[in-house]
Design a protein around this motif. Structure first.
Motif, PDB file in Angstrom:
ATOM      1  N   LYS A  63     -10.933  -3.642  -3.959  1.00 16.11           N
ATOM      2  CA  LYS A  63     -10.709  -5.047  -3.854  1.00 16.11           C
ATOM      3  C   LYS A  63      -8.886  -4.951  -3.651  1.00 16.11           C
ATOM      4  O   LYS A  63      -8.224  -5.646  -2.700  1.00 16.11           O
ATOM      5  N   ASN A  64      -8.094  -4.478  -4.507  1.00 11.73           N
ATOM      6  CA  ASN A  64      -6.762  -4.503  -4.465  1.00 11.73           C
ATOM      7  C   ASN A  64      -5.987  -2.993  -4.361  1.00 11.73           C
ATOM      8  O   ASN A  64      -4.725  -3.115  -4.734  1.00 11.73           O
ATOM      9  N   CYS A  65      -6.848  -2.196  -4.269  1.00  6.47           N
ATOM     10  CA  CYS A  65      -6.308  -0.664  -4.614  1.00  6.47           C
ATOM     11  C   CYS A  65      -4.919  -0.389  -3.873  1.00  6.47           C
ATOM     12  O   CYS A  65      -4.922  -0.524  -2.686  1.00  6.47           O
ATOM     13  N   SER A  66      -3.924   0.023  -4.513  1.00  8.25           N
ATOM     14  CA  SER A  66      -2.609   0.337  -3.982  1.00  8.25           C
ATOM     15  C   SER A  66      -2.383   1.469  -3.160  1.00  8.25           C
ATOM     16  O   SER A  66      -1.442   1.728  -2.479  1.00  8.25           O
ATOM     17  N   TYR A  67      -3.380   2.529  -3.662  1.00 10.82           N
ATOM     18  CA  TYR A  67      -3.276   3.896  -3.052  1.00 10.82           C
ATOM     19  C   TYR A  67      -3.954   3.915  -1.668  1.00 10.82           C
ATOM     20  O   TYR A  67      -5.543   4.111  -1.847  1.00 10.82           O
ATOM     21  N   GLY A  68      -3.451   4.040  -0.453  1.00  7.20           N
ATOM     22  CA  GLY A  68      -4.109   3.714   0.777  1.00  7.20           C
ATOM     23  C   GLY A  68      -5.325   4.690   0.963  1.00  7.20           C
ATOM     24  O   GLY A  68      -6.004   4.300   1.346  1.00  7.20           O
ATOM     25  N   PRO A  69      -4.861   6.252   0.868  1.00  7.50           N
ATOM     26  CA  PRO A  69      -6.156   6.836   1.108  1.00  7.50           C
ATOM     27  C   PRO A  69      -7.435   6.773   0.107  1.00  7.50           C
ATOM     28  O   PRO A  69      -8.543   6.753   0.810  1.00  7.50           O
ATOM     29  N   ILE A  82       0.860  -1.088   0.095  1.00 12.49           N
ATOM     30  CA  ILE A  82       0.027   0.003  -0.080  1.00 12.49           C
ATOM     31  C   ILE A  82       0.764   1.310  -0.001  1.00 12.49           C
ATOM     32  O   ILE A  82       1.707   1.278   0.732  1.00 12.49           O
ATOM     33  N   VAL A  83       0.532   1.978  -0.991  1.00 15.61           N
ATOM     34  CA  VAL A  83       1.341   3.192  -1.023  1.00 15.61           C
ATOM     35  C   VAL A  83       0.674   4.363  -0.264  1.00 15.61           C
ATOM     36  O   VAL A  83      -0.283   4.570  -0.276  1.00 15.61           O
ATOM     37  N   GLU A  84       1.471   5.162   0.669  1.00 13.97           N
ATOM     38  CA  GLU A  84       0.734   6.313   1.401  1.00 13.97           C
ATOM     39  C   GLU A  84       1.163   7.675   0.801  1.00 13.97           C
ATOM     40  O   GLU A  84       2.256   7.778   0.197  1.00 13.97           O
ATOM     41  N   PRO A  85       0.696   8.659   1.085  1.00 12.60           N
ATOM     42  CA  PRO A  85       0.959   9.919   0.555  1.00 12.60           C
ATOM     43  C   PRO A  85       2.306  10.454   0.753  1.00 12.60           C
ATOM     44  O   PRO A  85       2.953  11.312  -0.184  1.00 12.60           O
ATOM     45  N   SER A  86       2.994  10.235   1.947  1.00 16.10           N
ATOM     46  CA  SER A  86       4.280  10.640   2.157  1.00 16.10           C
ATOM     47  C   SER A  86       5.335   9.900   1.522  1.00 16.10           C
ATOM     48  O   SER A  86       6.637  10.231   1.393  1.00 16.10           O
ATOM     49  N   ARG A 143      -1.654  -2.913 -13.861  1.00 13.18           N
ATOM     50  CA  ARG A 143      -0.350  -3.262 -13.232  1.00 13.18           C
ATOM     51  C   ARG A 143       0.052  -2.691 -11.824  1.00 13.18           C
ATOM     52  O   ARG A 143       0.588  -3.464 -11.027  1.00 13.18           O
ATOM     53  N   TRP A 144      -0.436  -1.338 -11.710  1.00 12.79           N
ATOM     54  CA  TRP A 144      -0.200  -0.650 -10.442  1.00 12.79           C
ATOM     55  C   TRP A 144      -1.102  -1.029  -9.473  1.00 12.79           C
ATOM     56  O   TRP A 144      -1.278  -0.209  -8.316  1.00 12.79           O
ATOM     57  N   ASN A 145      -2.050  -1.898  -9.639  1.00 13.66           N
ATOM     58  CA  ASN A 145      -3.105  -1.961  -8.593  1.00 13.66           C
ATOM     59  C   ASN A 145      -4.138  -0.847  -8.281  1.00 13.66           C
ATOM     60  O   ASN A 145      -4.427  -0.761  -7.140  1.00 13.66           O
ATOM     61  N   ILE A 146      -4.186   0.092  -9.281  1.00 14.73           N
ATOM     62  CA  ILE A 146      -5.257   0.941  -9.155  1.00 14.73           C
ATOM     63  C   ILE A 146      -6.592   0.295  -9.444  1.00 14.73           C
ATOM     64  O   ILE A 146      -7.334   0.632  -8.878  1.00 14.73           O
TER      65      ILE A 146
END
Lengths: 305, 148
Positions: free
Chosen positions: A142-148, A19-23, A212-215
């Protein structure tokens, strides 16, 4: 704060369910892609809220007016949350996103480029379009990689589920109504069936970076087909027809097969050249200008605090 | 019968928070017999809440599922619902699953993600009349806060 050596490292992290976070120091290509995706979603919630708003005075009966009011507040509330996280990505400010939307230089979903002619149309939107939007949001969640974004989707989905129940109830009410009501509903289904299944978009490209980036977690055609398999029998069971002369059920697999879709008109629609795009945008602009005194008043309250 | 109905109704979940029951949210006030009927008193979180009809339908269905035949569901104006009626369990689920927190009596609230207690209010009303919207500048997430 997470950092990655290369785009390949980043992709491996995301593919692994990270999971990618804003910072985090995310690659610019990912930042831009996730921003554009959220901006499109936010714009669509906003434009959807304005459509719903039109039906607050026109919905039949107090209870349905109350529901229209609540759904309007839901959609605008979702747009608010989404614009917050989109602006935080640092690509555009919220004001810039609003300016671009109203100037017609950015996009919103195809389904909000059509005119809602009658109460039957509004029911078709609630039943067919809300369900299609929910299905595509669930697939992103389901698989979203962007946390917020994933966190907001959790709430959006819970609330849209509530809209879908409302849509089902409205459709069944029309289905059990008079001949006139059933005819009105069938006309509306005829108008909205194709826009609803086009909401999923044309088949995904094999190398779609959003996948590919799980968006996104599922291919457009998979989501579209699942929707068709669910809604064709539902419409038929409710006594309506599906407006597709090429529709048939495969006798071996039991699956519903539809005619090929011509995607050219959708491309024009998405460039704000749809049947009702101009009016929708001018309405949105008028609403924005009408409410400027509210924004000014709120700014004063904040400053005086 | 009364106990069976009470147990069934207590399990009815909220239309917007599918993991939380109406009992945990403090919406279920009491279940009692009156002659041949079973009466269910509910306390709405907000009197204009659009979910009330769905809650009523779900409560009636739950009571009928366990065999009750004559059931009446009433939304009461007294007592008045406050967030203090939400149980600790429900607060944990709301924070963990939905990133929704409850405003404290002193007006403060804490980010469910990073525990930051300096949330910035961004809108007094959010996607429902019962929630406001804050921004956590620490973890950069919008947080919805149940209002008092």
């Amino acid at each position: 704060m997470k950092t990655w050596e290369s785009l390949e490292d980043f992709e491996a992290f995301v593919i692994d369910g990270g999971i990618v976070e804003p910072s985090d120091e995310m690659p610019d290509v990912y930042r831009l892609a996730v921003f554009k995706f959220i901006e499109l979603h936010a714009n669509s919630e906003y434009m959807g809220g304005l459509t719903e708003r039109d039906w607050i005075p026109k919905a039949p009966g107090l209870h349905r007016k109350l529901t229209a009011l609540a759904k309007t507040q839901d959609e605008i509330g979702h747009a608010h949350l989404l614009y917050m996280i989109a602006a935080d990505l640092g690509v555009k400010t919220r004001d810039e996103m609003m300016e671009d939307l109203l100037a017609g230089t950015t996009n919103f979903h195809n389904v909000f480029h059509y005119r809602v002619h009658s109460w039957g149309d509004q029911v078709a939107v609630a039943y067919l379009v809300d369900a299609a939007a929910l299905a595509s949001q669930q697939a992103v969640f389901k698989n979203c990689s962007y946390g917020p974004y994933k966190r907001i989707l959790r709430r959006v989905i819970a609330e849209e589920g509530f809209h879908m129940r409302n849509g089902e109830e409205l459709l069944l009410t029309m289905a059990s109504g008079t001949d006139l009501q059933r005819t009105m509903m069938q006309d509306s289904i005829n108008r909205w069936w194709l826009p609803a299944i086009q909401l999923f978009g044309p088949d995904s490209r094999l190398d779609d970076p959003l996948l590919r980036w799980n968006i996104k977690s599922e291919r457009n055609e998979v989501l579209r087909d699942r929707y068709i398999q669910k809604f064709v029998p539902q419409l038929l069971n409710a006594g309506f027809q599906v407006p597709d002369s090429g529709l048939y059920q495969d006798s071996e697999t039991g699956r519903w097969c539809t005619s090929d879709i011509d995607w050219e008109p959708l491309k024009a629609t998405m460039r704000n050249g749809g049947p009702d795009s101009k009016r929708r945008l001018s309405d949105a602009k008028a609403a924005w200008e009408d409410a400027s005194w509210v924004r000014d008043a709120l700014d004063e309250v904040v400053i005086s605090k | 019968m009364l106990k069976a109905v009470r147990d069934a109704v207590a399990k009815v979940t909220d239309p917007e928070y599918p993991e939380v029951t109406i009992e945990q949210l403090g919406i279920l006030e009491r279940v009692f017999s009156s002659g041949e009927s079973i009466c269910i008193d509910l306390v709405p979180t907000r009197s204009g809440c659009p979910a009330l009809e769905i809650i009523r339908t779900d409560v009636l269905a739950a009571a009928k599922d366990v065999g009750a035949t004559s059931v009446s569901v009433k939304f009461c104006s007294d007592p008045v619902w406050t967030p203090d009626r939400i149980t600790e369990d429900a607060r944990r689920i709301l924070a963990r699953e939905f990133f929704v927190v409850i405003r404290n009596v002193d007006g403060s609230s804490k980010c469910p993600m990073c525990e930051n207690s300096e949330l910035e209010n961004r809108s007094d009303v959010g996607s429902t009349p019962c929630r406001s919207v804050s921004w956590c500048a620490e973890c950069r997430n919008p947080i919805e806060v149940i209002r008092r």
